[in-house]
Write an enzyme that holds these catalytic residues in place. Structure first.
Site, PDB file in Angstrom:
ATOM      1  N   ILE A  69       0.840  -1.198   0.000  1.00  0.00           N
ATOM      2  CA  ILE A  69       0.000   0.000   0.000  1.00  0.00           C
ATOM      3  C   ILE A  69       0.870   1.240   0.000  1.00  0.00           C
ATOM      4  O   ILE A  69       1.729   1.408   0.848  1.00  0.00           O
ATOM      5  CB  ILE A  69      -0.946   0.008   1.217  1.00  0.00           C
ATOM      6  CG1 ILE A  69      -1.895  -1.198   1.131  1.00  0.00           C
ATOM      7  CG2 ILE A  69      -1.754   1.285   1.274  1.00  0.00           C
ATOM      8  CD1 ILE A  69      -1.951  -1.981   2.378  1.00  0.00           C
ATOM      9  N   ASP A  70       0.646   2.119  -1.002  1.00  0.00           N
ATOM     10  CA  ASP A  70       1.438   3.351  -1.146  1.00  0.00           C
ATOM     11  C   ASP A  70       2.923   3.028  -1.151  1.00  0.00           C
ATOM     12  O   ASP A  70       3.722   3.700  -0.502  1.00  0.00           O
ATOM     13  CB  ASP A  70       1.133   4.338  -0.020  1.00  0.00           C
ATOM     14  CG  ASP A  70      -0.346   4.666   0.092  1.00  0.00           C
ATOM     15  OD1 ASP A  70      -1.066   4.464  -0.904  1.00  0.00           O
ATOM     16  OD2 ASP A  70      -0.779   5.126   1.148  1.00  0.00           O
ATOM     17  N   PHE A  71       3.320   1.972  -1.874  1.00  0.00           N
ATOM     18  CA  PHE A  71       4.698   1.529  -1.704  1.00  0.00           C
ATOM     19  C   PHE A  71       5.709   2.366  -2.461  1.00  0.00           C
ATOM     20  O   PHE A  71       6.907   2.179  -2.293  1.00  0.00           O
ATOM     21  CB  PHE A  71       4.875   0.020  -1.924  1.00  0.00           C
ATOM     22  CG  PHE A  71       4.462  -0.571  -3.244  1.00  0.00           C
ATOM     23  CD1 PHE A  71       5.386  -0.808  -4.241  1.00  0.00           C
ATOM     24  CD2 PHE A  71       3.158  -0.962  -3.456  1.00  0.00           C
ATOM     25  CE1 PHE A  71       5.012  -1.402  -5.421  1.00  0.00           C
ATOM     26  CE2 PHE A  71       2.777  -1.566  -4.628  1.00  0.00           C
ATOM     27  CZ  PHE A  71       3.705  -1.783  -5.627  1.00  0.00           C
TER      28      PHE A  71
ATOM     29  N   ARG B 195      -2.995   6.875  -5.094  1.00  0.00           N
ATOM     30  CA  ARG B 195      -3.925   7.587  -4.223  1.00  0.00           C
ATOM     31  C   ARG B 195      -3.444   9.028  -4.097  1.00  0.00           C
ATOM     32  O   ARG B 195      -2.249   9.293  -4.017  1.00  0.00           O
ATOM     33  CB  ARG B 195      -3.980   6.939  -2.840  1.00  0.00           C
ATOM     34  CG  ARG B 195      -4.419   5.485  -2.855  1.00  0.00           C
ATOM     35  CD  ARG B 195      -4.928   5.047  -1.487  1.00  0.00           C
ATOM     36  NE  ARG B 195      -3.921   5.122  -0.438  1.00  0.00           N
ATOM     37  CZ  ARG B 195      -4.209   5.142   0.867  1.00  0.00           C
ATOM     38  NH1 ARG B 195      -5.471   5.155   1.272  1.00  0.00           N
ATOM     39  NH2 ARG B 195      -3.243   5.169   1.766  1.00  0.00           N
TER      40      ARG B 195
END
Length: 369
Positions: free
Chosen positions: A230-232, A287
């Site tokens: 996630i959001d890497f 995002r």
């Protein structure tokens, strides 16, 4: 409104300068402020200083080997500590095969450091810090302090190394954030870093931010493997990913990017060209962490894991009017643009042009191919 505000500043500053200066000096000061206002009111204004040419020719090579006596040091951090403060020449730290279990930090005073491994599959730097771990000052480290390798200095180069988060099974990763590599400089510092043939690996976790790579300043990632959930890839850097493989490791929802551009005048953003996106779970391309978040994918293969909508507004519909999310000539089952959110765009060749070459990061000034 923007110009009126800066004209008011000009009037006030000009009056102040006339008190301090006289004759030709006051003219010079006023001309300087006019030039500054012209720059700040331009949509081409950048928060980054002009890129400087890298120093590629080494003046010193330091060898790090796992076996005592085989090199100059057995610890990467000790090799870095041995470099004089305010370093002004290219120093290569040659790192032999093996898993180096240590937290590494390059201070801001030690520029022009290269870390070269024996191959990403052979040379691994790993550590197990998490954001909620208490640091030496008695406070939680936070995401900023959790990085396995933290680069605080400009003109860093990494080749043929794996940067890895290594968390034990008994650690509750559901409630902590982690970064494998943090490369950061103030936006105005002109930080310029290069990673070639490196692997940057995070951890598999449930749906909440679990970062892998945090780039700030200018960065060029060439043929790297980047893995996370996630959001890497996150932060407010100006970064170009060329021929990289981005691999998601989540069993639920994940997000590849969380770009944090906060102003229309700020020329930060992420561009991915000739890349591959694969993995598990359902993945957003990005995002909108920043109000003016900017991410582009061009000539990139996208596996079926990409959600049809493609992008998420961070729960703020107002950001749909200010973000810049685009695709250009991408391929694969996840690249189908028909189901994308209405506020992303399929770029024309003219719109894509600024994002698909080294000029996006002023690379012609500091990257040696």
């Amino acid at each position: 409104m923007f110009l009126r505000l800066f004209l008011l500043i000009l009037q006030l500053e000009s009056r102040s300068s006339l008190v301090q200066c006289s004759g030709s000096q006051s003219v010079v000061v006023q001309e300087g402020y006019l030039k500054w206002i012209k720059q700040m009111s331009s949509l081409r204004h950048s928060v980054f200083q002009k890129a400087e040419k890298q120093k590629h020719k080494p003046c010193l090579t330091i060898k790090v080997e796992k076996k005592t006596g085989a090199g100059d040091f057995v610890s990467i951090q000790r090799a870095i500590d041995s470099i004089p403060e305010v370093n002004l020449c290219r120093v290569i730290i040659s790192i032999g095969p093996g898993a180096y279990k240590e937290k590494v930090e390059i201070p801001a005073t030690k520029a022009y450091i290269s870390m070269e491994g024996a191959g990403a599959e052979k040379t691994v730097i790993e550590w197990d810090d998490t954001a909620d771990r208490i640091g030496p000052k008695g406070r939680p480290l936070g995401t900023f302090g959790s990085a396995t390798v933290a680069v605080n200095s400009p003109y860093f180069i990494a080749k043929n190394i794996t940067f890895k988060v290594s968390v034990d099974d008994d650690v509750d990763v559901e409630h902590c954030t982690i970064a494998a590599l943090r490369s950061i400089g103030k936006a105005s510092s002109g930080t310029e870093d290069i990673c070639r043939h490196c692997s940057i690996c995070g951890v598999q976790v449930p749906w909440s931010p679990r970062h892998t790579l945090r780039p700030h300043g200018r960065h060029y990632f060439k043929e790297c493997y980047i893995e996370g959930s996630i959001d890497f890839v996150f932060g407010d850097g100006l970064s170009l990913y060329d021929g990289c493989h981005l691999h998601a490791i989540t069993n639920s929802y994940g997000a590849l990017t969380a770009q944090k551009r906060e102003s229309m005048l700020e020329e930060s953003g992420f561009s991915f060209i000739n890349c591959r996106v694969t993995g598990s779970g359902a993945l957003y391309l990005g995002r909108a962490w920043g109000t003016f978040s900017r991410v582009v994918f061009a000539y990139t293969y996208m596996d079926k894991i990409i959600t049809p909508r493609g992008w998420y507004n961070w729960g703020d519909k107002n950001r749909e009017m200010t973000v810049f999310y685009g695709q250009y000539k991408c391929s694969g089952p996840g690249a189908e643009f028909g189901g994308r959110v209405s506020w992303s765009r399929e770029l024309t060749s003219e719109e894509a042009k600024p994002f698909i070459s080294l000029t996006f990061i002023d690379g012609q000034e500091w990257i040696k191919l």
